[in-house]
Design a protein around this motif. Structure first.
Motif, PDB file in Angstrom:
ATOM      1  N   ARG A   2       1.568  17.880 -19.492  1.00 42.93           N
ATOM      2  CA  ARG A   2       2.569  18.202 -18.804  1.00 42.93           C
ATOM      3  C   ARG A   2       2.977  16.973 -17.833  1.00 42.93           C
ATOM      4  O   ARG A   2       2.109  16.456 -17.488  1.00 42.93           O
ATOM      5  N   MET A   3       4.323  17.089 -17.776  1.00 37.81           N
ATOM      6  CA  MET A   3       4.565  15.844 -16.866  1.00 37.81           C
ATOM      7  C   MET A   3       5.572  16.427 -15.910  1.00 37.81           C
ATOM      8  O   MET A   3       6.343  17.130 -16.058  1.00 37.81           O
ATOM      9  N   THR A   4       5.233  16.004 -14.544  1.00 39.23           N
ATOM     10  CA  THR A   4       6.138  16.562 -13.418  1.00 39.23           C
ATOM     11  C   THR A   4       6.764  15.476 -12.757  1.00 39.23           C
ATOM     12  O   THR A   4       6.359  14.430 -12.949  1.00 39.23           O
ATOM     13  N   GLU A   5       7.930  15.386 -12.267  1.00 39.03           N
ATOM     14  CA  GLU A   5       8.630  14.525 -11.621  1.00 39.03           C
ATOM     15  C   GLU A   5       8.578  14.332 -10.106  1.00 39.03           C
ATOM     16  O   GLU A   5       8.922  15.425  -9.530  1.00 39.03           O
ATOM     17  N   HIS A   6       8.476  13.434  -9.422  1.00 36.46           N
ATOM     18  CA  HIS A   6       8.403  13.430  -8.006  1.00 36.46           C
ATOM     19  C   HIS A   6       9.030  11.875  -7.655  1.00 36.46           C
ATOM     20  O   HIS A   6       8.931  10.928  -8.281  1.00 36.46           O
ATOM     21  N   ALA A   7       9.586  11.792  -6.311  1.00 37.05           N
ATOM     22  CA  ALA A   7       9.982  10.550  -5.741  1.00 37.05           C
ATOM     23  C   ALA A   7       8.962   9.679  -5.694  1.00 37.05           C
ATOM     24  O   ALA A   7       8.791   8.596  -6.135  1.00 37.05           O
ATOM     25  N   VAL A   8       7.828  10.265  -5.138  1.00 37.43           N
ATOM     26  CA  VAL A   8       6.749   9.339  -4.670  1.00 37.43           C
ATOM     27  C   VAL A   8       5.581  10.008  -5.101  1.00 37.43           C
ATOM     28  O   VAL A   8       5.255  11.216  -4.893  1.00 37.43           O
ATOM     29  N   VAL A   9       4.621   9.309  -5.610  1.00 36.17           N
ATOM     30  CA  VAL A   9       3.284   9.976  -5.793  1.00 36.17           C
ATOM     31  C   VAL A   9       2.324   8.883  -4.987  1.00 36.17           C
ATOM     32  O   VAL A   9       2.375   7.779  -5.023  1.00 36.17           O
ATOM     33  N   MET A  10       1.256   9.520  -4.265  1.00 40.60           N
ATOM     34  CA  MET A  10       0.514   8.926  -3.416  1.00 40.60           C
ATOM     35  C   MET A  10      -0.978   9.246  -3.990  1.00 40.60           C
ATOM     36  O   MET A  10      -1.219  10.315  -4.309  1.00 40.60           O
ATOM     37  N   ALA A  11      -1.576   8.143  -4.289  1.00 41.21           N
ATOM     38  CA  ALA A  11      -3.160   8.493  -4.680  1.00 41.21           C
ATOM     39  C   ALA A  11      -3.988   8.345  -3.322  1.00 41.21           C
ATOM     40  O   ALA A  11      -3.874   7.257  -2.661  1.00 41.21           O
ATOM     41  N   GLY A  12      -4.529   9.310  -3.043  1.00 40.10           N
ATOM     42  CA  GLY A  12      -5.504   9.511  -1.644  1.00 40.10           C
ATOM     43  C   GLY A  12      -4.965  10.113  -0.690  1.00 40.10           C
ATOM     44  O   GLY A  12      -3.924   9.724  -0.008  1.00 40.10           O
ATOM     45  N   ALA A  13      -5.851  11.041  -0.026  1.00 37.14           N
ATOM     46  CA  ALA A  13      -5.421  11.727   1.176  1.00 37.14           C
ATOM     47  C   ALA A  13      -6.359  11.490   2.187  1.00 37.14           C
ATOM     48  O   ALA A  13      -6.732  12.203   2.982  1.00 37.14           O
ATOM     49  N   GLY A  14      -6.720  10.125   2.459  1.00 35.81           N
ATOM     50  CA  GLY A  14      -7.191   9.733   3.607  1.00 35.81           C
ATOM     51  C   GLY A  14      -6.229   9.699   4.663  1.00 35.81           C
ATOM     52  O   GLY A  14      -5.400  10.123   4.467  1.00 35.81           O
ATOM     53  N   PRO A  15      -6.495   8.883   5.761  1.00 33.87           N
ATOM     54  CA  PRO A  15      -5.751   8.768   6.913  1.00 33.87           C
ATOM     55  C   PRO A  15      -4.361   8.254   6.570  1.00 33.87           C
ATOM     56  O   PRO A  15      -3.113   8.584   7.051  1.00 33.87           O
ATOM     57  N   THR A  16      -4.501   7.207   5.927  1.00 35.41           N
ATOM     58  CA  THR A  16      -3.169   6.306   5.517  1.00 35.41           C
ATOM     59  C   THR A  16      -2.275   7.344   4.394  1.00 35.41           C
ATOM     60  O   THR A  16      -1.019   7.309   4.928  1.00 35.41           O
ATOM     61  N   GLY A  17      -2.921   7.712   3.544  1.00 38.65           N
ATOM     62  CA  GLY A  17      -2.238   8.708   2.581  1.00 38.65           C
ATOM     63  C   GLY A  17      -1.285   9.996   3.358  1.00 38.65           C
ATOM     64  O   GLY A  17      -0.155  10.375   2.998  1.00 38.65           O
ATOM     65  N   LEU A  18      -2.297  10.518   4.167  1.00 43.83           N
ATOM     66  CA  LEU A  18      -1.730  11.650   5.006  1.00 43.83           C
ATOM     67  C   LEU A  18      -0.592  11.506   5.709  1.00 43.83           C
ATOM     68  O   LEU A  18       0.599  11.988   5.866  1.00 43.83           O
ATOM     69  N   MET A  19      -0.656  10.058   6.503  1.00 38.36           N
ATOM     70  CA  MET A  19       0.423   9.657   7.661  1.00 38.36           C
ATOM     71  C   MET A  19       1.482   9.414   6.576  1.00 38.36           C
ATOM     72  O   MET A  19       2.712   9.829   7.037  1.00 38.36           O
ATOM     73  N   LEU A  20       1.527   8.519   5.603  1.00 39.91           N
ATOM     74  CA  LEU A  20       2.651   8.231   4.800  1.00 39.91           C
ATOM     75  C   LEU A  20       3.451   9.237   4.017  1.00 39.91           C
ATOM     76  O   LEU A  20       4.655   9.358   4.056  1.00 39.91           O
ATOM     77  N   ALA A  21       2.594  10.205   3.630  1.00 38.95           N
ATOM     78  CA  ALA A  21       3.239  11.579   2.996  1.00 38.95           C
ATOM     79  C   ALA A  21       3.950  12.433   4.205  1.00 38.95           C
ATOM     80  O   ALA A  21       4.810  12.670   3.808  1.00 38.95           O
ATOM     81  N   GLY A  22       3.531  12.461   5.546  1.00 39.13           N
ATOM     82  CA  GLY A  22       4.183  12.900   6.517  1.00 39.13           C
ATOM     83  C   GLY A  22       5.527  12.205   6.807  1.00 39.13           C
ATOM     84  O   GLY A  22       6.484  12.899   6.816  1.00 39.13           O
ATOM     85  N   GLU A  23       5.479  10.868   6.882  1.00 38.68           N
ATOM     86  CA  GLU A  23       6.716  10.084   7.117  1.00 38.68           C
ATOM     87  C   GLU A  23       7.913  10.413   6.028  1.00 38.68           C
ATOM     88  O   GLU A  23       8.782  10.593   6.479  1.00 38.68           O
ATOM     89  N   LEU A  24       7.489  10.429   4.828  1.00 38.76           N
ATOM     90  CA  LEU A  24       8.196  10.698   3.767  1.00 38.76           C
ATOM     91  C   LEU A  24       8.670  11.841   3.644  1.00 38.76           C
ATOM     92  O   LEU A  24       9.841  12.376   3.734  1.00 38.76           O
TER      93      LEU A  24
END
Ligand SMILES: Cc1cc2nc3c(=O)[nH]c(=O)nc-3n(C[C@H](O)[C@H](O)[C@H](O)COP(=O)(O)OP(=O)(O)OC[C@H]3O[C@@H](n4cnc5c(N)ncnc54)[C@H](O)[C@@H]3O)c2cc1C
Length: 496
Positions: A2-24
């Motif tokens: 199955r393939m789903t579409e997103h604007a951005v995929v983030m690998a990793g939910a450490g502090p950097t990934g979480l912050m960047l996901a919040g910003e986006l």
């Protein structure tokens, strides 16, 4: 599959990934995080706190209090010796003691409020990119298609390796065992120095658990350390292992120091430890990762929304690569100053003497706290490329704290001169906010001192100053607005 579409995929939910996901998410960009760990719990101790600039960027989003209310304030940063920062002109002139598991928990709750999906217990196993998208393969056989893939997947980043991005630097010269465990006898608390290096035994948040950091005799590679290794090291250093048992975590860290040669390969970008690794001296890794995220977030959002060209993403590498480069250098220097031989001790005494003087202390403390960062945006007023201070403004509607206007991560043109002097209509549509205000207080920057009062400043969503008018005339504003926040509205291409 199955393939789903997103604007951005983030690998990793450490502090950097979480912050960047919040910003986006704040910018309204569809983002999904893929995280290998099945639960948010972080095993073992890693970062112990937040530096001034990181607390400021959290304050710019209105979430600093969540961290500050749980942490403990210390008025010093550390480079070889403690350096006082209580005289720095910021509301957050301290290091906030708060362990990484709490930092991640609070960030994850914020990201959850912003409705970012996190796929836990799955990992990114590879990707393929073309001119328009990235196909991201997951460990469960599914795949995600995105416009951009961001590797926030830590020091051993698969994304970095798969993108073929080089990671030059220095092999480890020292390694440390780090553990949390129980002991049946009371240990010797605090630091112990010997010919091998410095060792420490301390209390943890859990009264039953004892934390240990032990310098290894030889650099440890490969095999994961065990309780037996910890016990052997304790006996070698202290003559006893204090009956150590029931460890909750055992790991090793080294002074390996490396930095990604480039932070972007077309539709794939790196942030945080994926882009830079260095020893933990001065407690900077998590902090610069979060600040990478805040630099990249708004730029990526504008590119995804077709407000700005892809070339805006290159400013992310240009601005953040030198910042981590400095951290690599200062951690290498701090590591050398810890060596236990007499010659290094003599050097250390001289460095301590120098850092006892006001100007060297301010210079080093400005770097360690992240408050002195200046992006190279050309010559001009000293504020250009530097962090905007959190001014207490007065507006027609009443008092206004500057950081509060950055809560939605939108740029701001702050006019402190003649009201009505600027027309932002072409950049309207909620893209650039215009604040007319007065400010009567001092203009002082950490590590730099007093700067001339500007008439107007253009502030990016990350809180850095993109343009300054020092006098009543203000040339270059349309160019700065277009360079950073895209062309005026009539020329927009609609978002896909
Ligand atoms: C002993 C020690 C002490 C430290 N002390 C400090 C300190 O005091 N202050 C400070 O600022 N920093 C400190 N650091 C550094 C800090 O822990 C890191 O810089 C920080 O965790 C980096 O955050 P990150 O989000 O970039 O990467 P990470 O925290 O490593 O997060 C990466 C995430 O990606 C996930 N992941 C990995 N591969 C994949 C994949 N293929 N697919 C999906 N998910 C994946 C991982 O499970 C992880 O959750 C310390 C580190 C150590 C080891």
């Amino acid at each position: 599959m199955r393939m789903t579409e997103h604007a951005v995929v983030m690998a990793g939910a450490g502090p950097t990934g979480l912050m960047l996901a919040g910003e986006l998410a704040l910018a309204g960009v569809g983002v999904v995080i893929v995280e290998r760990r099945p639960t948010p719990e972080l095993v073992g101790r890693r970062a112990g706190g937040l530096h001034s600039r990181t607390i400021e960027v959290l304050d710019q989003r209105g979430i600093a209090d969540r961290f500050v209310s749980e942490g403990k304030k210390y008025p010093v940063v550390s480079f070889h010796i403690p350096l006082d920062i209580s005289d720095f002109p910021t509301r957050h002139n301290y290091v906030l003691g708060l362990s990484q598991n709490h930092i991640e928990r609070i960030l994850a709750a914020w990201v959850d409020e912003l409705a970012v999906p996190i796929h836990r217990g799955r990992e990114v196993t590879g990707f393929a990119q073309d001119d328009t998208s990235v196909e991201v393969e997951l460990s469960d056989g599914q795949s995600l298609r995105a416009e951009y893939l961001i590797g926030c997947d830590g020091g051993r980043s698969l994304i970095r390796k798969a993108a073929g991005i080089e990671f030059p630097g220095w092999e480890p010269s020292t390694s440390w065992l780090i553990a949390e465990a129980r002991m049946s006898q009371e240990p010797e608390w605090g630091f112990r120095h010997d010919v091998v290096g410095t060792h420490a035994i301390g209390k943890t948040d859990d009264p039953e658990l004892i934390g240990l950091v032990l310098t290894e005799r030889q650099v440890g590679f490969g095999r994961e350390p065990t309780l037996h290794d910890i016990s052997e090291s304790l006996i070698r250093i202290y003559g006893t292992d204090y009956g150590i048992h029931s460890p909750t975590s055992i790991s090793r860290f080294t002074d390996m120091t490396r930095q990604a040669a480039v932070y972007r390969n077309r539709r794939v970008l790196l942030a945080g430890d994926a882009a830079h690794v260095h020893p933990p001296m001065g407690g900077q890794g998590l902090n610069i990762g979060v600040q990478d995220a805040v630099n990249l977030g708004w730029k990526l959002a504008q590119v995804v929304k077709r407000i700005s060209p892809e070339s805006l993403l290159d400013t992310y590498h240009n601005e953040r690569h030198p910042v981590a480069g400095r951290v690599l250098r200062n951690t290498m220097a701090a590591g050398v100053l810890r060596r236990p031989d007499d010659r290094t001790k003599a050097l250390g005494e001289i460095v301590s003497d120098l850092l006892g003087m006001s100007e060297p202390r301010r210079r080093m403390a400005g770097m360690m706290s992240g408050l002195d960062v200046q992006y190279d945006l050309g010559k001009g007023h000293p504020l250009l490329g530097r962090r905007m201070p959190d001014l207490d403004l007065v507006t027609a509607e009443g008092p206004l704290r500057l950081f509060t206007v950055l809560h939605h991560a939108l740029p701001v043109l702050l006019n402190l001169g003649e009201p009505g002097a600027f027309d932002l209509t072409p950049w309207a549509r909620n893209r650039v906010q215009l604040i007319e205000a007065q400010y009567v207080g001092p203009w002082e920057l950490p590590a730099l001192g007093s700067v001339p009062a500007p008439i107007a400043v253009l502030i990016r969503p990350d809180g850095y100053v993109a343009w300054v008018a020092g006098q009543a005339t203000h040339p270059g504003l349309p160019e700065a607005l277009e360079a950073w926040f895209g062309p005026a509205s009539s020329e927009h291409r609609p978002a896909d």
